[in-house]
Write a protein that holds these residues in place. Sequence first.
Motif, PDB file in Angstrom:
ATOM      1  N   SER A  97       0.963  -1.245  -0.007  1.00  0.00           N
ATOM      2  CA  SER A  97       0.153   0.047   0.013  1.00  0.00           C
ATOM      3  C   SER A  97       0.943   1.331  -0.082  1.00  0.00           C
ATOM      4  O   SER A  97       0.568   2.058  -0.688  1.00  0.00           O
ATOM      5  CB  SER A  97      -0.752   0.175   1.392  1.00  0.00           C
ATOM      6  OG  SER A  97      -1.762  -1.122   1.129  1.00  0.00           O
ATOM      7  N   ILE A  98       1.768   1.276   0.876  1.00  0.00           N
ATOM      8  CA  ILE A  98       2.703   2.468   0.727  1.00  0.00           C
ATOM      9  C   ILE A  98       3.225   2.879  -0.643  1.00  0.00           C
ATOM     10  O   ILE A  98       3.285   3.906  -0.781  1.00  0.00           O
ATOM     11  CB  ILE A  98       3.924   2.321   1.932  1.00  0.00           C
ATOM     12  CG1 ILE A  98       3.511   2.211   3.317  1.00  0.00           C
ATOM     13  CG2 ILE A  98       5.101   3.264   1.871  1.00  0.00           C
ATOM     14  CD1 ILE A  98       4.417   1.828   4.337  1.00  0.00           C
ATOM     15  N   GLU A  99       3.548   1.844  -1.546  1.00  0.00           N
ATOM     16  CA  GLU A  99       3.912   2.075  -2.743  1.00  0.00           C
ATOM     17  C   GLU A  99       2.934   2.329  -3.563  1.00  0.00           C
ATOM     18  O   GLU A  99       3.143   3.204  -4.370  1.00  0.00           O
ATOM     19  CB  GLU A  99       4.470   0.549  -3.239  1.00  0.00           C
ATOM     20  CG  GLU A  99       5.991   0.238  -3.431  1.00  0.00           C
ATOM     21  CD  GLU A  99       6.341  -1.150  -3.677  1.00  0.00           C
ATOM     22  OE1 GLU A  99       5.586  -1.600  -4.700  1.00  0.00           O
ATOM     23  OE2 GLU A  99       7.035  -1.691  -3.132  1.00  0.00           O
ATOM     24  N   LEU A 108      -5.545   5.365   4.537  1.00  0.00           N
ATOM     25  CA  LEU A 108      -5.574   4.282   5.502  1.00  0.00           C
ATOM     26  C   LEU A 108      -5.667   4.616   6.981  1.00  0.00           C
ATOM     27  O   LEU A 108      -4.587   5.307   7.422  1.00  0.00           O
ATOM     28  CB  LEU A 108      -4.685   3.310   5.254  1.00  0.00           C
ATOM     29  CG  LEU A 108      -4.714   2.387   4.224  1.00  0.00           C
ATOM     30  CD1 LEU A 108      -3.368   1.229   4.360  1.00  0.00           C
ATOM     31  CD2 LEU A 108      -5.791   1.263   4.367  1.00  0.00           C
ATOM     32  N   HIS A 109      -6.341   4.110   7.544  1.00  0.00           N
ATOM     33  CA  HIS A 109      -6.441   4.398   9.123  1.00  0.00           C
ATOM     34  C   HIS A 109      -6.872   3.108   9.777  1.00  0.00           C
ATOM     35  O   HIS A 109      -7.349   1.991   9.250  1.00  0.00           O
ATOM     36  CB  HIS A 109      -7.576   5.367   9.595  1.00  0.00           C
ATOM     37  CG  HIS A 109      -7.281   6.907   9.236  1.00  0.00           C
ATOM     38  ND1 HIS A 109      -6.304   7.481  10.048  1.00  0.00           N
ATOM     39  CD2 HIS A 109      -7.633   7.586   8.178  1.00  0.00           C
ATOM     40  CE1 HIS A 109      -6.033   8.908   9.503  1.00  0.00           C
ATOM     41  NE2 HIS A 109      -6.982   8.732   8.334  1.00  0.00           N
ATOM     42  N   GLN A 139     -11.777   7.103   2.545  1.00  0.00           N
ATOM     43  CA  GLN A 139     -10.716   6.718   3.787  1.00  0.00           C
ATOM     44  C   GLN A 139     -11.086   5.098   4.074  1.00  0.00           C
ATOM     45  O   GLN A 139     -12.456   5.011   4.289  1.00  0.00           O
ATOM     46  CB  GLN A 139     -11.209   7.529   5.060  1.00  0.00           C
ATOM     47  CG  GLN A 139     -10.607   7.228   6.374  1.00  0.00           C
ATOM     48  CD  GLN A 139     -10.814   7.999   7.662  1.00  0.00           C
ATOM     49  OE1 GLN A 139     -10.762   9.199   7.486  1.00  0.00           O
ATOM     50  NE2 GLN A 139     -10.925   7.593   8.728  1.00  0.00           N
ATOM     51  N   VAL A 140     -10.275   4.336   4.329  1.00  0.00           N
ATOM     52  CA  VAL A 140     -10.464   2.969   4.408  1.00  0.00           C
ATOM     53  C   VAL A 140      -9.989   2.791   6.114  1.00  0.00           C
ATOM     54  O   VAL A 140      -8.773   3.016   6.519  1.00  0.00           O
ATOM     55  CB  VAL A 140      -9.905   2.073   3.453  1.00  0.00           C
ATOM     56  CG1 VAL A 140      -9.902   0.466   4.173  1.00  0.00           C
ATOM     57  CG2 VAL A 140     -10.058   2.017   2.212  1.00  0.00           C
ATOM     58  N   ASN A 141     -10.759   2.351   7.041  1.00  0.00           N
ATOM     59  CA  ASN A 141     -10.622   1.966   8.427  1.00  0.00           C
ATOM     60  C   ASN A 141     -10.276   0.481   8.453  1.00  0.00           C
ATOM     61  O   ASN A 141     -11.448  -0.189   8.169  1.00  0.00           O
ATOM     62  CB  ASN A 141     -11.729   2.614   9.314  1.00  0.00           C
ATOM     63  CG  ASN A 141     -11.991   4.047   8.922  1.00  0.00           C
ATOM     64  OD1 ASN A 141     -11.074   4.739   9.186  1.00  0.00           O
ATOM     65  ND2 ASN A 141     -13.152   4.161   8.822  1.00  0.00           N
ATOM     66  N   VAL A 142      -9.047   0.298   8.805  1.00  0.00           N
ATOM     67  CA  VAL A 142      -8.978  -1.310   8.969  1.00  0.00           C
ATOM     68  C   VAL A 142      -9.034  -1.717  10.318  1.00  0.00           C
ATOM     69  O   VAL A 142      -8.292  -1.259  11.299  1.00  0.00           O
ATOM     70  CB  VAL A 142      -7.460  -1.699   8.516  1.00  0.00           C
ATOM     71  CG1 VAL A 142      -7.288  -3.102   8.709  1.00  0.00           C
ATOM     72  CG2 VAL A 142      -7.450  -1.420   7.061  1.00  0.00           C
ATOM     73  N   CYS A 143      -9.980  -2.353  10.627  1.00  0.00           N
ATOM     74  CA  CYS A 143     -10.308  -2.740  12.182  1.00  0.00           C
ATOM     75  C   CYS A 143      -9.288  -4.146  12.391  1.00  0.00           C
ATOM     76  O   CYS A 143      -9.429  -5.115  12.100  1.00  0.00           O
ATOM     77  CB  CYS A 143     -11.486  -3.204  12.282  1.00  0.00           C
ATOM     78  SG  CYS A 143     -12.631  -1.623  12.476  1.00  0.00           S
ATOM     79  N   PHE A 144      -8.110  -3.824  13.224  1.00  0.00           N
ATOM     80  CA  PHE A 144      -7.312  -4.989  13.762  1.00  0.00           C
ATOM     81  C   PHE A 144      -6.934  -4.736  15.220  1.00  0.00           C
ATOM     82  O   PHE A 144      -6.748  -3.729  15.851  1.00  0.00           O
ATOM     83  CB  PHE A 144      -6.060  -4.557  12.790  1.00  0.00           C
ATOM     84  CG  PHE A 144      -5.116  -5.869  12.470  1.00  0.00           C
ATOM     85  CD1 PHE A 144      -5.155  -6.647  11.426  1.00  0.00           C
ATOM     86  CD2 PHE A 144      -4.340  -6.419  13.605  1.00  0.00           C
ATOM     87  CE1 PHE A 144      -4.540  -7.888  11.230  1.00  0.00           C
ATOM     88  CE2 PHE A 144      -3.755  -7.570  13.295  1.00  0.00           C
ATOM     89  CZ  PHE A 144      -3.825  -8.263  12.071  1.00  0.00           C
ATOM     90  N   ASN A 145      -6.957  -6.224  15.735  1.00  0.00           N
ATOM     91  CA  ASN A 145      -7.135  -6.123  17.264  1.00  0.00           C
ATOM     92  C   ASN A 145      -8.101  -5.213  17.783  1.00  0.00           C
ATOM     93  O   ASN A 145      -7.997  -4.471  18.694  1.00  0.00           O
ATOM     94  CB  ASN A 145      -5.758  -5.875  17.726  1.00  0.00           C
ATOM     95  CG  ASN A 145      -5.574  -6.406  19.132  1.00  0.00           C
ATOM     96  OD1 ASN A 145      -6.626  -7.169  19.674  1.00  0.00           O
ATOM     97  ND2 ASN A 145      -4.657  -5.821  20.058  1.00  0.00           N
TER      98      ASN A 145
END
Length: 247
Positions: A97-99, A108-109, A139-145
């Motif tokens: 994604s960074i690329e 990305l959040h 805005q994409v929010n990725v719910c992780f942990n």
Amino acid sequence: MALFKPKTELAEVDFDRLPRHVAIIMDGNGRWAKRRGLPRTAGHAAGAETFRTIATYCQKIGLEYLTVYAFSTENWKRPMEEVSAIIGLLKKYLLESIEKMEKDKIRLHFFGDLDALPPELRELTVRTDDISTRYEGMQVNVCFNYGGRDEIVRAARAFAADCLAGKRSPEELTEETFSNYLYSAGVPDPDLVIRPSGELRISNFLLWQSAYAEFYYTDVLWPDFSKEELHKALAAYQSRSRRFGGV
Ligand code: IPE
Ligand code: IPE
Ligand code: MG
């Protein structure tokens, strides 16, 4: 006499009336793999590809917010090998994604307690967050942990700490103030929550935020979730009458 006409075309969606915020519980990776005689981790890899396809498509049709449930606070109960594979996929996704962020312009959040992640991965999330501030795209929010209850408890704790520090007083606590202590501060509530895989439950996802969300469930497993499936969910959403307690 009206003839029965099978619907073969894509579900009709009015792209001028899209929900602002769609949230997805990306479930069914394990069963998808099992049906193919593959290890569960192969299902997670396929699910990560589906996420990329769906996120890109959501950006293309002009959605403002997409929130996805990738790993819950309860998912640590799984075998270490599976957990490590999921964390590995997150790392791979972040590096790619960074690329691509310059080109995709997807912001990305992360929602969730990232302190539990290895330091190099935490550093990558900080980097993607930083890059994201430069863009104005979806805005994409990725719910992780992430866990809905955990999020609420943390918010309550943070508010109590602010009270003790003299920055806030208990009378100031309103629904709006409280919302600003959640991971989702500043993000409008989800309009539509989609859960593939046939499970009819919320599994600790966006408990506070989905108070008035519309729910869409489908038996399709997440790795098989396609643009067509998204269209069906959007069309179903558009056919609902949202009353928010009114008439
Ligand atoms: C969702 O797929 C991914 C995570 C919860 C991390 P599952 O792994 O839960 O897949 P099923 O529900 O076992 O099929
Ligand atoms: C919810 O799926 C969490 C994610 C998709 C990340 P689970 O597979 O963990 O939920 P349950 O166990 O079926 O409720
Ligand atoms: Mg599951």
